[in-house]
Scaffold this active site. Structure first.
Site, PDB file in Angstrom:
ATOM      1  N   ASP A   1     -15.480  -3.825  -9.758  1.00  0.00           N
ATOM      2  CA  ASP A   1     -16.875  -3.624 -10.144  1.00  0.00           C
ATOM      3  C   ASP A   1     -16.963  -2.581 -11.252  1.00  0.00           C
ATOM      4  OD1 ASP A   1     -16.236  -1.358  -8.556  1.00  0.00           O
ATOM      5  OD2 ASP A   1     -18.359  -1.023  -8.169  1.00  0.00           O
TER       6      ASP A   1
ATOM      7  N   THR B   1     -13.346  -8.865  -0.384  1.00  0.00           N
ATOM      8  CA  THR B   1     -12.751  -7.671   0.207  1.00  0.00           C
ATOM      9  C   THR B   1     -13.876  -6.816   0.797  1.00  0.00           C
ATOM     10  OG1 THR B   1     -12.958  -6.177  -1.688  1.00  0.00           O
ATOM     11  CG2 THR B   1     -11.099  -7.713  -1.707  1.00  0.00           C
ATOM     12  N   GLU B   2     -13.500  -5.771   1.518  1.00  0.00           N
ATOM     13  CA  GLU B   2     -14.506  -4.845   2.042  1.00  0.00           C
ATOM     14  C   GLU B   2     -15.309  -4.211   0.920  1.00  0.00           C
ATOM     15  OE1 GLU B   2     -11.458  -3.902   5.588  1.00  0.00           O
ATOM     16  OE2 GLU B   2     -11.117  -4.110   3.453  1.00  0.00           O
ATOM     17  N   TYR B   3     -14.599  -3.768  -0.136  1.00  0.00           N
ATOM     18  CA  TYR B   3     -15.286  -3.143  -1.265  1.00  0.00           C
ATOM     19  C   TYR B   3     -16.223  -4.131  -1.947  1.00  0.00           C
ATOM     20  CZ  TYR B   3     -12.493   1.154  -1.232  1.00  0.00           C
ATOM     21  OH  TYR B   3     -11.931   2.354  -0.888  1.00  0.00           O
ATOM     22  N   GLU B   4     -15.760  -5.347  -2.101  1.00  0.00           N
ATOM     23  CA  GLU B   4     -16.567  -6.363  -2.776  1.00  0.00           C
ATOM     24  C   GLU B   4     -17.878  -6.604  -2.035  1.00  0.00           C
ATOM     25  OE1 GLU B   4     -16.046 -10.984  -4.349  1.00  0.00           O
ATOM     26  OE2 GLU B   4     -14.360  -9.897  -3.464  1.00  0.00           O
TER      27      GLU B   4
ATOM     28  N   GLU C   1       0.852  -1.191   0.000  1.00  0.00           N
ATOM     29  CA  GLU C   1       0.000   0.000   0.000  1.00  0.00           C
ATOM     30  C   GLU C   1       0.883   1.234   0.000  1.00  0.00           C
ATOM     31  OE1 GLU C   1      -2.707   2.441  -0.445  1.00  0.00           O
ATOM     32  OE2 GLU C   1      -3.444   0.380  -0.235  1.00  0.00           O
TER      33      GLU C   1
ATOM     34  N   ASP D   1      -7.665   1.417  -8.200  1.00  0.00           N
ATOM     35  CA  ASP D   1      -8.045   2.746  -8.686  1.00  0.00           C
ATOM     36  C   ASP D   1      -8.188   2.694 -10.212  1.00  0.00           C
ATOM     37  OD1 ASP D   1      -8.186   5.453  -9.430  1.00  0.00           O
ATOM     38  OD2 ASP D   1      -6.913   6.071  -7.766  1.00  0.00           O
TER      39      ASP D   1
ATOM     40  N   LYS E   1      -9.147   8.841 -16.559  1.00  0.00           N
ATOM     41  CA  LYS E   1      -8.697   9.686 -17.665  1.00  0.00           C
ATOM     42  C   LYS E   1      -7.691   8.941 -18.540  1.00  0.00           C
ATOM     43  CE  LYS E   1      -9.521  13.993 -15.182  1.00  0.00           C
ATOM     44  NZ  LYS E   1      -8.941  15.260 -14.652  1.00  0.00           N
TER      45      LYS E   1
END
Length: 217
Positions: free
Chosen positions: A155, A195-198, A68, A119, A123
């Protein structure tokens, strides 16, 4: 994405036993760092670390390193690791930029790379910063063995399409499997660790995309 600086984060990270300092000095010797002769898998952009901690618990026969670059995010992973009831001897963290991976790991030293909800850098001028760009695939080639794997979940449909195209056009990569709806794909979802996001995205109905790519000259 601008992240809020957290006062004292750098000091906590610098003094944490979970975070390896000066990782370039460990290149080629990560098994010795862990004190275990077993495979090494890494997650690039590990966020708060839930995925990797769960993987380390499930697979004590594998060493894991979470990477990270943001202090404020790594701090949360360190805090979470320090709150574990049973410490994980097969898990470590690095605070570094993923562009420097070849400076930290020897050729063939990493068996698998996880990329989770990276991320998207939407752009066009930032395409080379995407962790599935051909620039990053070339970096992964420098640390993976022949038949080493990259597993990518997101996603973001546009980022996923971009990733598929980059891998299909990369001469040293083979697309082993992919799906646009992981949780409804019985084969690819078998053994999936969220994951948390998942968990957050799928709970509101967002389909999760996943691909597995293999480095093969």
């Amino acid at each position: 994405m601008r992240l809020r600086n957290i006062q004292g984060a750098k000091e906590v990270i610098a003094n944490s036993s979970w975070v390896v300092q000066e990782p370039e000095e460990k290149k080629g010797n990560w098994k010795a760092v862990f004190g275990k002769e077993q495979p090494l898998h890494i997650e690039v952009g590990m966020g708060k670390g839930r995925f990797l901690m769960d993987m380390a618990k499930l697979h004590p026969e594998i060493n894991y390193i979470g990477i990270e670059m943001y202090d404020s995010v790594l701090l949360r992973a360190v805090q979470k690791a320090e709150s574990l009831e049973e410490p994980l001897s097969n898990l470590l963290f690095l605070r570094m930029d993923a562009r420097d991976l070849p400076e930290v790991f020897e050729k063939g030293e990493v068996g698998r790379i996880y990329l989770n909800f990276s991320d998207p850098w939407p752009k066009d001028r930032h395409a080379k910063r995407r962790l599935t760009s051909h620039e990053f695939l070339e970096r992964y080639e420098k640390i993976l063995p022949e038949e080493g794997l990259v597993e990518f979940k997101t996603d973001n449909r546009d980022l996923f399409e971009f990733s598929l195209e980059e891998i299909r056009n990369a001469p040293n990569w083979t697309l082993n499997a992919y799906t646009y709806d992981l949780h409804n794909n019985e084969e690819m979802n078998r053994g999936n660790v969220m994951t948390e996001y998942e968990e957050k995205f799928s709970s509101v109905g967002n389909p999760i995309c996943k691909l597995i790519a293999e480095f093969r000259k």
